[in-house]
Design a protein around this motif. Structure first.
Motif, PDB file in Angstrom:
ATOM      1  N   THR A  72      28.089 137.962  -8.933  1.00 42.61           N
ATOM      2  CA  THR A  72      26.751 138.425  -9.312  1.00 42.61           C
ATOM      3  C   THR A  72      25.998 137.311 -10.049  1.00 42.61           C
ATOM      4  O   THR A  72      24.841 137.028  -9.742  1.00 42.61           O
ATOM      5  N   ASP A  75      24.751 134.650  -7.847  1.00 44.39           N
ATOM      6  CA  ASP A  75      24.033 135.190  -6.689  1.00 44.39           C
ATOM      7  C   ASP A  75      24.769 134.870  -5.384  1.00 44.39           C
ATOM      8  O   ASP A  75      24.192 134.354  -4.429  1.00 44.39           O
ATOM      9  N   SER A  76      26.077 135.183  -5.400  1.00 45.23           N
ATOM     10  CA  SER A  76      26.926 134.889  -4.246  1.00 45.23           C
ATOM     11  C   SER A  76      27.358 136.163  -3.542  1.00 45.23           C
ATOM     12  O   SER A  76      27.383 137.245  -4.125  1.00 45.23           O
ATOM     13  N   ILE A  77      27.775 135.981  -2.321  1.00 44.56           N
ATOM     14  CA  ILE A  77      28.479 137.029  -1.598  1.00 44.56           C
ATOM     15  C   ILE A  77      29.891 137.104  -2.187  1.00 44.56           C
ATOM     16  O   ILE A  77      30.435 136.090  -2.612  1.00 44.56           O
ATOM     17  N   LYS A 108      29.215 135.990   6.126  1.00 44.39           N
ATOM     18  CA  LYS A 108      28.524 137.012   5.335  1.00 44.39           C
ATOM     19  C   LYS A 108      27.423 136.389   4.496  1.00 44.39           C
ATOM     20  O   LYS A 108      26.340 136.969   4.368  1.00 44.39           O
ATOM     21  N   ALA A 109      27.733 135.233   3.901  1.00 40.63           N
ATOM     22  CA  ALA A 109      26.734 134.562   3.064  1.00 40.63           C
ATOM     23  C   ALA A 109      25.536 134.156   3.912  1.00 40.63           C
ATOM     24  O   ALA A 109      24.382 134.365   3.518  1.00 40.63           O
ATOM     25  N   LYS A 111      24.528 135.447   6.711  1.00 44.59           N
ATOM     26  CA  LYS A 111      23.812 136.642   7.149  1.00 44.59           C
ATOM     27  C   LYS A 111      22.926 137.215   6.042  1.00 44.59           C
ATOM     28  O   LYS A 111      21.828 137.705   6.301  1.00 44.59           O
ATOM     29  N   ALA A 112      23.445 137.152   4.803  1.00 37.12           N
ATOM     30  CA  ALA A 112      22.692 137.706   3.678  1.00 37.12           C
ATOM     31  C   ALA A 112      21.707 136.691   3.102  1.00 37.12           C
ATOM     32  O   ALA A 112      20.991 136.996   2.142  1.00 37.12           O
ATOM     33  N   GLY A 113      21.714 135.512   3.665  1.00 38.02           N
ATOM     34  CA  GLY A 113      20.809 134.475   3.176  1.00 38.02           C
ATOM     35  C   GLY A 113      21.160 133.963   1.792  1.00 38.02           C
ATOM     36  O   GLY A 113      20.292 133.547   1.032  1.00 38.02           O
ATOM     37  N   LYS A 114      22.447 134.017   1.442  1.00 39.90           N
ATOM     38  CA  LYS A 114      22.884 133.543   0.122  1.00 39.90           C
ATOM     39  C   LYS A 114      23.404 132.107   0.243  1.00 39.90           C
ATOM     40  O   LYS A 114      23.966 131.729   1.269  1.00 39.90           O
ATOM     41  N   ALA A 117      29.328 131.763  -1.783  1.00 41.96           N
ATOM     42  CA  ALA A 117      30.246 132.893  -1.643  1.00 41.96           C
ATOM     43  C   ALA A 117      31.417 132.729  -2.597  1.00 41.96           C
ATOM     44  O   ALA A 117      31.954 131.630  -2.742  1.00 41.96           O
TER      45      ALA A 117
END
Ligand code: ATP
Length: 274
Positions: A72, A75-77, A108-109, A111-114, A117
């Motif tokens: 959190t 700001d990571s997956i 996942k990162a 895809k979520a634009g982060k 991870a």
């Protein structure tokens, strides 16, 4: 913890504020994470990038919570697995699962634009135990794959991967894992002291009706040696006692009964594993 981890776990955002006690661990972790957050500055000074953080300490003290809060904060997956998930009969399966875990984190990162991870591996000692020269080929391949993944983490790469491991048996870890550039930050997550226990109890009392005469400080005093997970159980059991008696709120007596129950539970657990 006993919750379901791995691929099915929903990434629930969790903050440091929801973790009781562990002030020193939290501070050390935030310091390490700030290195990650301000990576440009760090690289200007030629400081080695942070790849792995190892959390060590007894079960139920909040290591998983810290890993989630780290995700959190940066700001990571968040992707998690337990060391035991990599133990398979067939040579190579564990290694390919490690590869998949890192791949999953990157996908996942993206895809979520982060930009980053956090990959958390609980019970890392199960795969990272000392290699013994060919006796356990399967374990060796799994560990080697983990080392390869760690060596493949690059600062410039996006998404940026941070590996976090947890163990309560640091002494059995293979030294290859502890070398600089691998798990080079170690953070001790110990049983909480009285102040920490009080803090943890207050966190888990947030959504519960406590009678106004209740002193959580007293409960913190009586629960010497309890882990965070046990304190969470104490709050939960006390609520069950109160509900059974059809009380309006949780009383000091309900809490004392819950302490006894959790303590007894521990004893019977130990008896049955003898
Ligand atoms: P394990 O090594 O058994 O996986 P762990 O150290 O990862 O244990 P957690 O999974 O983080 O422990 O904790 C289990 C549960 O216990 C949490 O979900 C939470 O309810 C409670 N808990 C543990 N430590 C704390 C803490 N410091 N503050 C608040 N709650 C805690």
């Amino acid at each position: 913890g006993s919750e379901r981890k791995g691929k099915l776990a929903a990434p629930a955002p969790l903050s440091f504020e929801q973790i009781g006690g562990q002030e020193r661990a939290k501070q050390e972790l935030v310091e390490a994470l700030d290195f990650l957050v301000h990576e440009e500055k760090i690289s200007k000074f030629g400081i080695r990038p942070l790849k792995g953080i190892l959390l060590t300490g007894p079960p139920g003290t909040g290591k998983t919570l810290l890993a989630k809060a780290a995700a959190t904060y940066t700001d990571s997956i968040y992707v998690a697995a337990s060391g035991s998930e990599f133990v398979e009969m067939y040579v190579g399966v564990g290694a390919s699962r490690i590869r998949d875990l890192f791949k999953e984190a990157r996908q996942k990162a993206a895809k979520a634009g982060k930009g980053s991870a956090v990959v958390f591996i609980d019970e890392i000692d199960v795969i990272g135990g000392k290699r013994d020269g060919g006796q356990h080929k399967e374990y060796d391949q799994t560990l080697n794959q983990l080392l390869t993944e760690m060596d493949g983490i690059h600062t410039a790469e996006k998404p940026r991967i941070l590996l976090m491991g947890a163990t309560n048996r640091k002494e059995i870890l293979d030294s290859a894992l502890l070398r600089p550039g691998r798990f080079d930050r170690h953070i001790v997550v110990d049983l909480p002291d009285k102040k920490g226990r009080d803090h943890i109890l207050r966190i888990h009392a947030r959504n519960k009706p406590l009678h106004e005469e209740v002193s959580l400080e007293k409960i913190a005093e009586e629960s010497f040696g309890f882990s965070g997970a046990q304190l969470e159980s104490v709050m939960n059991e006390s609520a069950i006692y109160a509900m059974r008696e059809e009380s309006e709120s949780i009383s000091q007596r309900h809490l004392s009964m819950a302490i006894d129950k959790v303590m007894m539970g521990e004893q019977t657990d130990r008896e049955s594993t003898k």
